[in-house]
Enzyme design. Structure first.
Site, PDB file in Angstrom:
ATOM      1  N   ASP A  34      63.630  -0.186  55.980  1.00  0.00           N
ATOM      2  CA  ASP A  34      64.345  -1.446  55.790  1.00  0.00           C
ATOM      3  C   ASP A  34      64.766  -1.584  54.332  1.00  0.00           C
ATOM      4  O   ASP A  34      64.197  -0.937  53.441  1.00  0.00           O
ATOM      5  CB  ASP A  34      63.492  -2.635  56.220  1.00  0.00           C
ATOM      6  CG  ASP A  34      62.189  -2.733  55.438  1.00  0.00           C
ATOM      7  OD1 ASP A  34      61.461  -1.717  55.365  1.00  0.00           O
ATOM      8  OD2 ASP A  34      61.888  -3.806  54.883  1.00  0.00           O
TER       9      ASP A  34
ATOM     10  N   GLU B  43      58.974  -3.547  55.373  1.00  0.00           N
ATOM     11  CA  GLU B  43      58.189  -3.594  54.144  1.00  0.00           C
ATOM     12  C   GLU B  43      58.671  -4.674  53.190  1.00  0.00           C
ATOM     13  O   GLU B  43      57.876  -5.317  52.501  1.00  0.00           O
ATOM     14  CB  GLU B  43      58.241  -2.221  53.465  1.00  0.00           C
ATOM     15  CG  GLU B  43      57.254  -2.037  52.318  1.00  0.00           C
ATOM     16  CD  GLU B  43      57.843  -2.386  50.955  1.00  0.00           C
ATOM     17  OE1 GLU B  43      57.102  -2.306  49.963  1.00  0.00           O
ATOM     18  OE2 GLU B  43      59.037  -2.750  50.886  1.00  0.00           O
TER      19      GLU B  43
END
Length: 470
Positions: free
Chosen positions: A92, A155
């Site tokens: 991400d 994250e």
């Protein structure tokens, strides 16, 4: 010490797969994997799900065994039995923001750098770890242990993906995370978000705020902030604007339509762990708004936000500033502000020293921010692995052998990595000492092209040692 023949063979394989690596990185960068609305089979939105799918497909084409754990996270595995070693990366990314010189979701090469959202944080290093595994397999290693390259998908916004993953899969006995810098990070500050809310009675006043919006994420210093004001005191507001200059150096511009002002401040983004490197657009806007008469409720709210949050980077306004001898000073980033018909909301991101008492800090923040309602986010506890530990010393010896750098020492940082998501792990690379700024969480994110084969080699040797250990 590694045999020279082994190192030469790894170098040959890295060069052999150079173009394949760049093509696979191009595929990953093309996915806008910013967290979005949760959907069926996409717990963090379509972007992160797609990035995980692409990464696992790359691994399958390498002939690797893969597993997708309900689109929260996934892994690539080599070996069976023995100890379980892990490399944890994330796919991400934070929102792209403004100011890019190229399309952030197209991989570009310029002046010796690869440019694109995620090249450094963290798609490039994560893919580098996967290629390190591919190379070790091609060396013909007979694994005595098991290695997993684990890909997380949120994250940047809370670790929920790997937390779910570890409810389904075992923790590694030892782990590294390619999401920081070399030689390695042995301590990470604690991280907490605090959200402040205030409801308004809707008092009728000659100057009122109709819109207030700034920032994209709590862990980024906000580049932009916008306010819309309706006023019966047009000349006074215009005079104030013409004579105002933000103390932090942000830019301010406005336009007038009748009795309405649209005002925008523009700063410089930076990672929330180093807010002093950015220019906070929300802070600049709050400073300006303290110069206006907005009515009793708004005047009080703006002054509290500006004086407690907007004037420093270390929590001095909240009276929580401090440091320890290992991880350094507390940092505080005012990252997001917004309003609707009912209330004003602001979010800060705090990185606190590893020996701090977070409970006492929270108590003080609630007192300091009255009359705001305070919501306390998840307390991501600090990470600390002593420099004398076997893990730190082993990784340090491999790094030094390959780079010849015997002067750089293990570091601490305010950033939070997946190392704190496992019982025993540290962040290890992929940035090298002396490399230019990678512009993480900023426009024109980049990674030095010549650094890529170096960190792939280091990761390949770590995996080689793990798989060969008796």
């Amino acid at each position: 010490m590694f045999e020279e023949e082994l190192i030469e063979k790894i170098d040959e394989l890295i060069e052999k797969h150079r173009e394949d690596f760049l093509e696979d990185l191009r595929k990953l960068i093309a996915v806008r994997s910013v967290q979005g609305e949760a959907k069926e089979n996409a717990p963090f939105g379509e972007g992160p799900r797609k990035a995980l799918e692409v990464a696992l497909e790359i691994a399958r084409k390498m002939g690797c065994e893969t597993k997708n754990v309900d689109n929260y996270a996934g892994h690539v595995q080599f070996g069976e039995g023995g100890k379980l070693y892990g490399v944890l990366g994330h796919l991400d990314v934070v929102p792209e923001g403004e100011g890019w010189e190229t399309d952030p979701y197209e991989l570009h090469m310029k002046d010796g750098f690869l440019i694109g959202r995620g090249v450094a944080d963290n798609k490039g290093p994560s893919l580098g770890a996967l290629y390190a595994l591919k190379i070790v397999k091609e060396l013909g290693v007979e694994p005595k242990n098991t290695v997993r390259i684990i890909f997380g998908t949120n994250e940047e916004s809370g670790f929920g993906g790997v937390q779910y993953y570890f409810q389904k899969e075992p923790y590694p006995d030892v782990a590294i995370v390619p999401d920081a810098g070399f030689p390695l990070i042995y301590a990470e500050k604690g991280i907490i978000n605090y959200t402040f809310k205030m409801k308004f009675s809707g008092e009728n006043h000659h100057t009122k705020i109709l819109k207030f919006k700034g920032g994209t994420a709590s862990n980024v210093v906000p580049q932009n902030c916008e306010v819309k004001i309706e006023t019966q005191k047009v000349s006074e507001v215009e005079y104030t604007l013409k004579n105002f200059k933000p103390q932090n150096g942000a830019n301010i511009e406005w336009k007038i339509s009748g009795n309405t002002f649209e005002i925008k401040t523009t700063g410089k983004p930076a990672h929330a762990s180093t807010p002093q490197l950015g220019v906070n657009a929300i802070s600049a806007m709050l400073e300006f708004l303290t110069r206006l008469d907005l009515g009793d409720e708004w005047n009080k709210a703006i002054k509290v936000l500006y004086h407690k949050l907007g004037r420093d980077h270390h929590g001095e306004g909240l009276r929580i500033s401090g440091k320890d001898g290992i991880s350094g000073e507390l940092t505080c980033n005012l990252g997001v502000i917004s309003m609707n018909d009912e209330f004003l909301e602001a979010v800060i991101n705090i990185r606190y020293p590893i020996f701090y008492n977070s409970g006492m800090m929270t108590f003080q923040i609630k007192e300091a921010m009255k009359p705001f309602e305070v919501e306390v986010g998840k307390d991501s506890k600090p990470l600390y692995v002593p420099k004398e530990s076997e893990l730190v010393q082993t990784l340090l010896s491999i790094y030094r052998e390959i780079t010849g750098d015997y002067t750089s020492e293990p570091m601490t940082m305010g950033g939070g990595t997946y190392a704190r998501a496992v019982p025993y792990g540290v962040a290890f690379g992929a940035g090298f000492p002396g490399d230019p700024d990678s512009h993480v969480h900023q426009a024109n994110e980049r990674i030095k092209l010549e650094s890529i084969p170096k960190f792939i080699k280091i990761y390949a040797l770590v995996l080689y040692r793990w798989l060969k250990e008796g």
